[in-house]
Motif scaffolding. Sequence first.
Motif, PDB file in Angstrom:
ATOM      1  N   HIS A 248       0.827  -1.210   0.000  1.00  0.00           N
ATOM      2  CA  HIS A 248       0.000   0.000   0.000  1.00  0.00           C
ATOM      3  C   HIS A 248       0.860   1.258   0.000  1.00  0.00           C
ATOM      4  N   LEU A 250       3.878   1.530  -1.272  1.00  0.00           N
ATOM      5  CA  LEU A 250       4.493   1.632  -2.600  1.00  0.00           C
ATOM      6  C   LEU A 250       3.479   2.094  -3.633  1.00  0.00           C
ATOM      7  N   ASN A 251       2.270   1.580  -3.555  1.00  0.00           N
ATOM      8  CA  ASN A 251       1.214   1.972  -4.499  1.00  0.00           C
ATOM      9  C   ASN A 251       0.885   3.462  -4.396  1.00  0.00           C
ATOM     10  N   ARG A 252       1.106   4.029  -3.224  1.00  0.00           N
ATOM     11  CA  ARG A 252       0.793   5.453  -3.020  1.00  0.00           C
ATOM     12  C   ARG A 252       2.036   6.339  -3.156  1.00  0.00           C
ATOM     13  N   GLY A 253       3.093   5.773  -3.732  1.00  0.00           N
ATOM     14  CA  GLY A 253       4.240   6.588  -4.097  1.00  0.00           C
ATOM     15  C   GLY A 253       5.361   6.693  -3.090  1.00  0.00           C
ATOM     16  N   ALA A 254       5.354   5.854  -2.050  1.00  0.00           N
ATOM     17  CA  ALA A 254       6.419   5.913  -1.048  1.00  0.00           C
ATOM     18  C   ALA A 254       7.754   5.493  -1.655  1.00  0.00           C
ATOM     19  N   ASP A 255       8.832   6.082  -1.180  1.00  0.00           N
ATOM     20  CA  ASP A 255      10.172   5.750  -1.652  1.00  0.00           C
ATOM     21  C   ASP A 255      10.556   4.346  -1.198  1.00  0.00           C
ATOM     22  N   THR A 275       7.785  -4.203  -5.606  1.00  0.00           N
ATOM     23  CA  THR A 275       7.598  -3.390  -6.809  1.00  0.00           C
ATOM     24  C   THR A 275       6.853  -4.168  -7.885  1.00  0.00           C
ATOM     25  N   SER A 278       3.154  -3.632  -7.627  1.00  0.00           N
ATOM     26  CA  SER A 278       2.779  -2.305  -8.125  1.00  0.00           C
ATOM     27  C   SER A 278       2.784  -2.269  -9.656  1.00  0.00           C
ATOM     28  N   LEU A 282      -0.288  -1.480 -12.205  1.00  0.00           N
ATOM     29  CA  LEU A 282      -0.208  -0.474 -13.268  1.00  0.00           C
ATOM     30  C   LEU A 282      -0.604  -1.071 -14.616  1.00  0.00           C
TER      31      LEU A 282
END
Length: 293
Positions: A248, A250-255, A275, A278, A282
């Motif tokens: 979750h 990673l899906n929301r853009g966390a590093d 990854t 994710s 995508l």
Amino acid sequence: MVTFFLQHIKFEKRLSHHTVTAYENDLKQFSAFLLFQYELEKPEKADFQMIRSWIVALVEEQIENRSINRKIATLRTFYNFLLRHKAIITDPMLKIKALKTDKTLPKYVEEKPMENLLDGMEFSDDFSGLRDKLVIELLYGTGMRLSELIGLKITDLNLYNNILTVLGKRNKHRLIPVNRTLVEVIKKYLALRTDIIDDTTNTYLILTDNGTQAYPMFIQRLVKKYLSLVTSLEQRSPHILRHTFATHLLNRGADLNAIKDLLGHSSLAATQVYTHNSIEKLKKVYQQAHPKA
């Protein structure tokens, strides 16, 4: 030498209790095989052919390749220890290769079911209900391991700064930020815990209904009970919530490096597996939305 090896990984390497137990069980199984098959009492006397025959026997028992590879890793560590301590001259594991395994993506719970569980479900207001909610919130909100949750103490909480300290693998501490919702749940739980628990010497955060420190099976049953209400995943364990936490984020853009630190991974390679989830997501979005897909 097995006893010395186990003491080494426990007290010098400071591996977790779970890992030490797994190593011990693997070596017991291997020793039993050597005694039965070759009448060999000391595993340090085993050669390449003996080790290979054990692996073949495990395959014939239809044990998963992933589990067999873990046992191979145990023997690799064990014989490397013997070699360094000059208990053997040559390493019999040199020609032993790991078995091929299918790469499986980490399973996780989608965001909506988790939202339904934490925000839509009514947990009872008594100690058990508040404790259960806290367990789910902690595992999903921090990504900590089962052993880390069980070992968490009240003194590890810094509610003023919204941070908790976790003792991870190899006795490494790491700091994990917690959200305000989780902090409020912790505060309510601590207030109720103080009212009903007389034993002030028990400083562990998560307790059973009897006021004793929580144990793995207790937490596993608890998590399975609640996840069963919102997901049809075959595996509904505390580790699934760890996967869910990472996916979750990673899906929301966390590093990715930040997720690595939060999970307590020693290398980025262990974190990169998330990854793939994710990327698959995508791909689905692309297939559904792009006119040329």
